[in-house]
Design an enzyme around this catalytic site. Structure first.
Site, PDB file in Angstrom:
ATOM      1  CG  ASP A  64     -82.364 -76.744 -28.760  1.00 36.23           C
ATOM      2  OD1 ASP A  64     -82.120 -77.883 -28.775  1.00 36.23           O
ATOM      3  OD2 ASP A  64     -83.673 -75.956 -28.232  1.00 36.23           O
ATOM      4  CE1 TYR A  69     -89.794 -76.275 -29.005  1.00 34.78           C
ATOM      5  CE2 TYR A  69     -87.564 -75.709 -29.948  1.00 34.78           C
ATOM      6  CZ  TYR A  69     -88.387 -76.143 -28.900  1.00 34.78           C
ATOM      7  OH  TYR A  69     -87.588 -76.636 -27.544  1.00 34.78           O
ATOM      8  CE  LYS A  95     -85.270 -79.480 -27.152  1.00 32.52           C
ATOM      9  NZ  LYS A  95     -85.125 -78.371 -28.184  1.00 32.52           N
TER      10      LYS A  95
END
Length: 275
Positions: A64, A69, A95
């Site tokens: 993930d 990030y 995401k």
């Protein structure tokens, strides 16, 4: 072209479980990519990539990440490791909710990351914004498809008093985009990724989700998800991926000086409870 459903490597020693009502099977342990975005300190590129490879070699087949990030750096590093593996050997999750642009004059909003790429992000939970976010992610990852797509950070943790408006925006926009992609079998499972159990419950009632990623709210330190959300997830066959199970650090380090809780220095009451 429809994406094929990935399966865990035959050499995996970690048990697999169905991800909610989707057709995906995932390993019971996954690899979370937030630290690879230089979360608390800059990481060596080679060490970051080798960490992903070590996880895969150990049998972890759920990976993930998110554009957040390191403003795309985690996706770049993970993509480098995954390009050396058969596409069917891992399940890839990322995401939507932010889009990024180059920032030649410098990044104004680091969003808590010590390093990362020189890109500036903005929130966009619209239909087109979700499509653009996912396209950017696939380019950074070097893949033609992802397996799991999650609407990121539609919670008061991130948006404060405007969280409700952001949730309505996401339901009208990003959720419809992901539902369309799921119907076209471009992605295999859709959901949300948040730090709030109540928000998970809200979306579970308002949308047809396959899974959620809930960070920090089901750990040895706190379990608010037990009250209403987890029973609802069982009832509606929604897979639950638990992130931040060490509450972003303190349950791994113990109550030491500088211990982190919810991505910040732990307050005195939390230090006492952990001790």
């Amino acid at each position: 072209m429809a994406a094929q459903a990935p399966v865990a490597s035959s050499s995996a020693t970690i048990p697999t479980r169905p991800l909610g009502g989707s057709r995906l099977d995932v390993t019971a342990l996954g690899f979370g990519g937030a630290p690879l975005g230089d979360l608390y300190a800059p990481l060596d590129d080679a060490a970051a990539i080798a960490t992903v490879e070590a996880a895969l070699d150990a049998g972890i087949a759920l990976v993930d990440t998110s554009p957040l990030y390191g403003r795309g750096l985690s996706e770049h590093r993970i993509g480098t490791a995954l390009r050396r593996r058969p596409r069917s050997s891992f399940v890839l999750s990322t995401k939507v909710g932010r889009v990024y642009s180059p920032a030649p004059s410098g990044v104004l909003r680091t969003e808590g990351y010590a390093g990362g790429l020189p890109h500036e992000g903005r929130f966009d939970y619209s239909y087109d914004g979700a499509m653009r976010s996912l396209e950017q992610s696939m380019l950074r990852l070097g893949v033609a498809s992802v397996d799991v797509a999650l609407i990121h950070d539609v919670d008061p943790w991130t948006h404060g008093e405007s969280a409700g408006a952001r949730q309505r925006e996401a339901l009208a926009g990003a959720y419809r985009a992901l539902a369309d992609l799921r119907a076209q079998r471009v992605v295999r499972a859709i959901g949300i990724g948040v730090n709030d159990a109540d928000v998970c419950e809200f979306f579970a009632r308002e949308a047809d989700l396959d899974c959620v990623m809930l960070a920090g709210r089901y750990s040895l330190l706190e379990q608010p998800a037990l009250d209403r959300f987890l029973p609802l997830a069982i009832e509606r066959r929604i897979g639950v991926m638990l992130g931040g199970v060490f509450n972003s650090g303190i349950l791994a380090t113990g109550a030491i000086t500088g211990a982190r809780y919810d991505y910040r220095p732990a307050p005195p009451d939390v230090l006492r409870r952990v001790a």
